[in-house]
Design a protein around this motif. Structure first.
Motif, PDB file in Angstrom:
ATOM      1  N   PRO A 183       5.394  20.214  -7.543  1.00  0.00           N
ATOM      2  CA  PRO A 183       6.106  19.280  -8.265  1.00  0.00           C
ATOM      3  C   PRO A 183       5.374  17.964  -8.461  1.00  0.00           C
ATOM      4  CG  PRO A 183       6.965  19.376  -5.937  1.00  0.00           C
ATOM      5  CD  PRO A 183       5.651  20.076  -6.213  1.00  0.00           C
ATOM      6  N   SER A 184       6.051  17.418  -9.493  1.00  0.00           N
ATOM      7  CA  SER A 184       5.731  15.922  -9.580  1.00  0.00           C
ATOM      8  C   SER A 184       7.000  14.987  -9.446  1.00  0.00           C
ATOM      9  CB  SER A 184       4.952  15.661 -10.908  1.00  0.00           C
ATOM     10  OG  SER A 184       6.099  16.025 -11.858  1.00  0.00           O
ATOM     11  N   PRO A 185       6.811  13.590  -9.189  1.00  0.00           N
ATOM     12  CA  PRO A 185       8.078  12.875  -9.140  1.00  0.00           C
ATOM     13  C   PRO A 185       8.684  12.795 -10.283  1.00  0.00           C
ATOM     14  CG  PRO A 185       6.207  11.842  -8.158  1.00  0.00           C
ATOM     15  CD  PRO A 185       5.472  12.927  -8.806  1.00  0.00           C
ATOM     16  N   GLY A 241       6.635  16.280  -4.336  1.00  0.00           N
ATOM     17  CA  GLY A 241       7.779  16.062  -5.581  1.00  0.00           C
ATOM     18  C   GLY A 241       8.501  14.687  -5.412  1.00  0.00           C
ATOM     19  N   LEU A 242       8.380  13.989  -4.331  1.00  0.00           N
ATOM     20  CA  LEU A 242       9.050  12.654  -4.107  1.00  0.00           C
ATOM     21  C   LEU A 242       8.189  11.505  -4.250  1.00  0.00           C
ATOM     22  CD1 LEU A 242      11.395  13.083  -1.159  1.00  0.00           C
ATOM     23  CD2 LEU A 242      11.995  13.174  -3.378  1.00  0.00           C
ATOM     24  N   GLY A 243       6.742  11.753  -4.596  1.00  0.00           N
ATOM     25  CA  GLY A 243       5.827  10.863  -4.885  1.00  0.00           C
ATOM     26  C   GLY A 243       5.417   9.823  -3.767  1.00  0.00           C
ATOM     27  N   MET A 244       5.501  10.925  -2.575  1.00  0.00           N
ATOM     28  CA  MET A 244       4.935  10.067  -1.288  1.00  0.00           C
ATOM     29  C   MET A 244       3.576  10.450  -1.073  1.00  0.00           C
ATOM     30  SD  MET A 244       8.234  11.248   1.065  1.00  0.00           S
ATOM     31  CE  MET A 244       8.282  10.005   2.417  1.00  0.00           C
ATOM     32  N   ASP A 245       2.943   9.604   0.060  1.00  0.00           N
ATOM     33  CA  ASP A 245       1.564  10.005   0.613  1.00  0.00           C
ATOM     34  C   ASP A 245       1.748  11.400   1.222  1.00  0.00           C
ATOM     35  OD1 ASP A 245      -0.990   9.758   1.138  1.00  0.00           O
ATOM     36  OD2 ASP A 245      -0.250   8.753   3.158  1.00  0.00           O
ATOM     37  N   SER A 257      14.849  -2.153  -4.168  1.00  0.00           N
ATOM     38  CA  SER A 257      14.197  -3.317  -4.081  1.00  0.00           C
ATOM     39  C   SER A 257      12.999  -3.029  -3.061  1.00  0.00           C
ATOM     40  CB  SER A 257      15.016  -4.540  -3.398  1.00  0.00           C
ATOM     41  OG  SER A 257      15.760  -4.166  -2.258  1.00  0.00           O
ATOM     42  N   VAL A 258      13.048  -3.285  -1.743  1.00  0.00           N
ATOM     43  CA  VAL A 258      12.234  -3.233  -0.707  1.00  0.00           C
ATOM     44  C   VAL A 258      11.528  -1.908  -1.016  1.00  0.00           C
ATOM     45  CG1 VAL A 258      11.826  -3.124   1.779  1.00  0.00           C
ATOM     46  CG2 VAL A 258      13.612  -4.679   0.864  1.00  0.00           C
ATOM     47  N   TYR A 259      11.983  -0.722  -0.933  1.00  0.00           N
ATOM     48  CA  TYR A 259      11.356   0.471  -0.918  1.00  0.00           C
ATOM     49  C   TYR A 259      11.311   1.059  -2.136  1.00  0.00           C
ATOM     50  CZ  TYR A 259      12.335  -0.106   4.090  1.00  0.00           C
ATOM     51  OH  TYR A 259      12.349  -0.605   5.243  1.00  0.00           O
ATOM     52  N   LYS A 260      11.314   0.323  -3.260  1.00  0.00           N
ATOM     53  CA  LYS A 260      11.334   1.093  -4.711  1.00  0.00           C
ATOM     54  C   LYS A 260      10.098   1.928  -4.981  1.00  0.00           C
ATOM     55  CE  LYS A 260      12.268  -0.049  -9.480  1.00  0.00           C
ATOM     56  NZ  LYS A 260      12.691  -1.065 -10.349  1.00  0.00           N
ATOM     57  N   ARG A 261       8.971   1.386  -4.570  1.00  0.00           N
ATOM     58  CA  ARG A 261       7.784   1.969  -4.799  1.00  0.00           C
ATOM     59  C   ARG A 261       7.054   2.429  -3.515  1.00  0.00           C
ATOM     60  NH1 ARG A 261       8.468  -1.602  -8.981  1.00  0.00           N
ATOM     61  NH2 ARG A 261       8.386  -0.798 -11.052  1.00  0.00           N
ATOM     62  N   ASP A 262       7.791   2.499  -2.630  1.00  0.00           N
ATOM     63  CA  ASP A 262       6.918   2.831  -1.193  1.00  0.00           C
ATOM     64  C   ASP A 262       6.664   4.228  -1.138  1.00  0.00           C
ATOM     65  OD1 ASP A 262       6.814   3.134   1.674  1.00  0.00           O
ATOM     66  OD2 ASP A 262       7.059   1.109   1.862  1.00  0.00           O
ATOM     67  N   GLU A 263       5.385   4.533  -0.784  1.00  0.00           N
ATOM     68  CA  GLU A 263       4.893   5.775  -0.707  1.00  0.00           C
ATOM     69  C   GLU A 263       5.309   6.677   0.781  1.00  0.00           C
ATOM     70  OE1 GLU A 263       0.811   5.974  -1.307  1.00  0.00           O
ATOM     71  OE2 GLU A 263       1.259   5.910  -3.615  1.00  0.00           O
ATOM     72  N   ASP A 264       6.011   5.841   1.536  1.00  0.00           N
ATOM     73  CA  ASP A 264       6.309   6.451   2.931  1.00  0.00           C
ATOM     74  C   ASP A 264       8.000   6.496   3.008  1.00  0.00           C
ATOM     75  OD1 ASP A 264       3.763   6.918   3.853  1.00  0.00           O
ATOM     76  OD2 ASP A 264       3.382   4.962   4.220  1.00  0.00           O
ATOM     77  N   VAL A 265       8.547   5.971   2.287  1.00  0.00           N
ATOM     78  CA  VAL A 265      10.193   5.816   2.371  1.00  0.00           C
ATOM     79  C   VAL A 265      10.768   6.101   1.207  1.00  0.00           C
ATOM     80  CG1 VAL A 265      12.076   4.228   2.877  1.00  0.00           C
ATOM     81  CG2 VAL A 265       9.994   4.138   4.361  1.00  0.00           C
ATOM     82  N   LYS A 266      11.686   6.960   1.129  1.00  0.00           N
ATOM     83  CA  LYS A 266      12.551   7.335  -0.070  1.00  0.00           C
ATOM     84  C   LYS A 266      13.636   7.206   0.413  1.00  0.00           C
ATOM     85  CE  LYS A 266       8.989   7.438  -2.730  1.00  0.00           C
ATOM     86  NZ  LYS A 266       8.758   6.653  -3.691  1.00  0.00           N
ATOM     87  N   LEU A 267      14.848   6.565  -0.355  1.00  0.00           N
ATOM     88  CA  LEU A 267      16.121   6.501   0.074  1.00  0.00           C
ATOM     89  C   LEU A 267      16.964   7.184  -1.188  1.00  0.00           C
ATOM     90  CD1 LEU A 267      16.655   3.102   1.525  1.00  0.00           C
ATOM     91  CD2 LEU A 267      15.831   5.225   2.600  1.00  0.00           C
ATOM     92  N   LEU A 268      17.310   8.288  -0.965  1.00  0.00           N
ATOM     93  CA  LEU A 268      18.072   9.153  -1.899  1.00  0.00           C
ATOM     94  C   LEU A 268      19.591   8.982  -1.993  1.00  0.00           C
ATOM     95  CD1 LEU A 268      15.736  12.346  -1.905  1.00  0.00           C
ATOM     96  CD2 LEU A 268      15.530  10.250  -3.273  1.00  0.00           C
TER      97      LEU A 268
END
Length: 739
Positions: free
Chosen positions: A194-196, A536-540, A595-606
């Protein structure tokens, strides 16, 4: 050109062109007579007027002499010429004889003319249909989801198997599995990664087709059947998977299914919420019946009680493999009870609605001549069943056989009720408003004093259970709030029974929402699930980063401050964190996500909930965080183990009954299955998470062995179901009332 004029013009040319065509291509006997032409009126598609079709009334085995109508006759005929032979109703048939002239020598010119007329006629008909077509209204996202869901029900193979199931390149056909065989045996090259930015999001891809039935591995066929079946009726406000808000729905379905597999007669009575319309299998309307429903009003200091026969509709169906009875106000009542977009989400008065539902459930048993061994009620919403059963239905001889069991899933919700509101059951609340029965002692001296429905059910039930032994112990020692006094008086009929996990829903070997299946001894699929989620979530995409998952309602009970701390600490320790959930405490998390984690590759808040995505999160996770302030039982930590994820929990309630610390020397090593902390502060959580991270990073082989071991833990409903049957049977020898 007006639509009516265009329709007449099109009809005329349809007749003209088809008459000519019939004369050229039809087959007729050559006995000197002209072939007959039949004019048939047919309704157009979607009911837009009529069109005329003309065909030669000939036999197919005769070849005619070439005949034609002069071009001038075809092109100059007025519209009335066509309508003159047309019948006045769509189903009438008129027969006309045409005088067909000799062809002459201009056959090619006539054929060209006919082709042009046919094209013009087709264009006009198309224009008419376009003019009559209603403009399409864009569907909402909810309507599209519902359409897809109904399509899946109508043709599951076409919807899933032929629609490229989740994560697959090729079309998958359902198959019979051998005992213990993995459902999804994918390698990395087989997966459609998948892709983000995928729309719809990757977790909404169609699931893998369920396996075909294999009698050698069929749970229903192989389950041990009792030779003394009980008739058990659950009365509940929730039932998984379609009428579920929290763990209550999972418990009802899991327990009912466990008893059904063992040969007991199990039925579940549930409100027929408008939000589950179209989601119930084998739905049938059985009958309408009257339920006494009351209302108390006060005017100028004078109170008046009005009782009505409230017409109620009874339906039967199947939810989650279990037989259900669905109740709602009949259409003629024009009531908004249980009408809304989600469970507990309508504009109706919940207290009034559930009091009415309790009376309707008992009345339904009476009018259908059901007299079960056990009526098992759940939570405050259905507590009035226990009170009404003994003081009304049993006392008056309408139901004689049943004993009542109450299960308390969360003592935070007790069902506060004013005395006059209880009249919604058709019975006055006066007789229940005493300290010995249902009076809420917190309101003594208030004006007015109030009822506590949960207390009333505790008093009136033959047996009371809650959802874990530790939660029961906590309730008796003060954790039950003001109810601990009532529970203390009935402690001989009160115990905790640990919930189970429904392995028909939560099973890494058979889960249709995963890109690859896995089980102890075949764990390669878990690594693929982790990569699938990260990508899929765009993480590392990194298998060496510990992945911590939290699937939770975001409310104070669930330890929201500790969750917030865990997010930052996981990232500081070089790990990854994914949160899935929502609730009235979610605004701070939404702010962090944007804000803080908007583009973070290690944190996704859904900040939402998706059942399909939750399956993937458990499968991908290395750890699952459950830092609850209190937890009656908790299913999250047990589901985590089913997928080889180690729970990180706070020691409370059912969490303390199911999770045993990996570093606890007092426990046999084979029983240790996660990490636990006791405090409610950030420091206690930090130390616990550090131990978990160190195990992942520096004792990787031990960590992998524990993952496989926890997947073998018996958290199924079979064990809990046996304990409930034991209690059901013990109740049968009890006295008349529960108090």
């Amino acid at each position: 050109m007006a639509a009516s004029s265009m329709r007449a013009f099109a009809s005329t040319h349809a007749v003209g062109s088809r008459v000519a065509s019939g004369g050229l291509t039809g087959r007729a006997r050559t006995h000197g007579a002209s072939p007959k032409l039949v004019v048939v009126h047919k309704p157009t598609r979607r009911g837009r007027g009529n069109f005329s079709t003309v065909r030669a009334s000939v036999k197919a085995d005769d070849v005619p002499e070439p005949v034609a109508i002069e071009a001038a006759a075809v092109t100059s005929a007025p519209p009335a010429a066509a309508t003159a032979v047309a019948p006045s109703t769509p189903n009438d048939v008129s027969v006309a004889t045409a005088n067909i002239a000799p062809l002459g020598s201009n056959l090619s010119a006539l054929q060209a003319q006919l082709a042009a007329l046919s094209a013009t006629n087709a264009a006009l008909v198309s224009d008419l249909e376009a003019m009559a077509k209603k403009p399409e209204v864009a569907k909402t996202k909810e309507q599209e989801k519902e359409a897809n869901r109904l399509a899946a029900i109508a043709d599951p193979l076409a919807h899933a198997g032929l629609a490229k199931p989740i994560g697959y390149v090729d079309v998958i056909e359902p198959r019979v599995l051998a005992p213990g065989e993995l459902l999804i045996q994918n390698m990395a090259d087989d997966i459609k990664w998948p892709s983000p930015d995928e729309q719809p999001p990757f977790w909404e891809r169609a699931p893998y087709p369920s396996p075909l039935k294999n009698n050698a591995d069929d749970e229903l066929t192989n389950a041990k059947k009792t030779d003394q079946p009980l008739h058990v009726v659950h009365v509940t406000a929730e039932m998984a998977p379609i009428a579920k808000v929290g763990g209550l729905g999972d418990v009802v379905t899991g327990l009912a299914r466990a008893h059904l597999l063992n040969g007991h007669n199990v039925e579940v009575i549930l409100p027929y919420y408008s939000s589950i319309e179209g989601k119930v299998d084998q739905l049938q309307h059985v009958m309408d019946f009257d339920v006494t429903k009351g209302k108390e009003t006060e005017w100028d200091g004078v109170r008046e009680i009005k009782l009505d026969n409230f017409s109620t509709s009874m339906y039967t169906g199947v939810i989650g493999g279990c037989n259900v009875i669905l109740l709602k106000p009949a259409a003629k009542e024009r009531s908004n009870i249980f009408v809304g977009g989600k469970i507990y989400g309508g504009s109706y008065n919940e207290l009034e609605s559930y009091l009415y539902f309790c009376r309707a459930a008992l009345e339904c048993l009476k009018v259908t001549n059901r007299d079960p061994n056990v009526i098992h009620v759940h939570e405050w919403q259905c507590s009035a069943v226990a009170m009404l059963y003994w003081d009304l239905y049993h006392a008056e001889g309408m139901l004689r056989n049943a004993k009542i069991m109450l299960t308390i899933h969360n003592m935070d919700n007790t069902g506060e009720c004013r005395q006059e509101e209880f009249i919604a059951t058709g019975v006055s609340g006066v007789e229940f408003n005493t300290l010995e029965k249902a009076m809420d002692e917190r309101t003594i001296g208030h004006n007015p004093e109030r009822l506590c429905l949960l207390k009333g059910a505790i008093v009136y039930s033959n047996y009371v259970t809650t959802v874990s032994p530790t939660y029961a112990k906590d309730a008796l020692s003060g954790g039950g709030g003001f109810l601990n006094k009532t529970l203390g008086k009935v402690r001989t009929k009160f115990r905790g029974v640990l919930n189970g996990v429904d392995e028909q829903i939560w099973d890494a070997r058979l889960d249709p929402y995963l890109p690859a299946s896995f089980k102890p001894g075949q764990m390669q699929g878990k690594a693929l699930c982790k990569r699938y989620l990260q990508q899929g979530l765009g993480m590392d995409v990194n298998p060496d980063k510990p992945l911590v998952v939290c699937v939770s309602r975001l409310v104070p009970q669930k330890g929201v401050d500790l969750i917030k701390h865990a997010i930052a600490h996981t990232k500081d320790q070089g790990g990854q964190f994914v949160l899935l959930g929502s609730g009235h405490s979610d605004p701070p998390f939404s702010q962090l996500a944007s804000s803080v984690y908007k583009r973070d590759e290690d944190v996704k808040l859904l900040i939402f909930y998706s059942d399909q995505l939750s399956h993937l999160l458990y499968a991908a996770a290395d750890f699952v965080l459950v830092p609850s302030m209190f937890e009656p039982c908790g299913l999250t930590q047990m589901i985590a183990m089913e997928y080889g994820a180690l729970p990180i929990v706070r020691k409370t309630g059912g969490l303390a009954d199911t999770v045993f610390d990996l570093d606890d020397d007092k426990k046999p090593y084979d029983e240790r299955n996660g990490f636990m902390f006791e405090g409610a502060d950030n420091g206690a959580l930090t130390q616990c998470m550090n131990r978990a991270m160190d195990t992942f990073k520096h004792r990787r082989q031990d960590f992998s062995q524990v993952q496989e071991r926890v997947m073998k833990t018996d958290n199924t409903w079979e064990k809990a179901g046996q304990e409930y049957v034991r209690l059901y049977r013990a109740m049968q020898g009890d006295g008349v009332r529960g108090y």
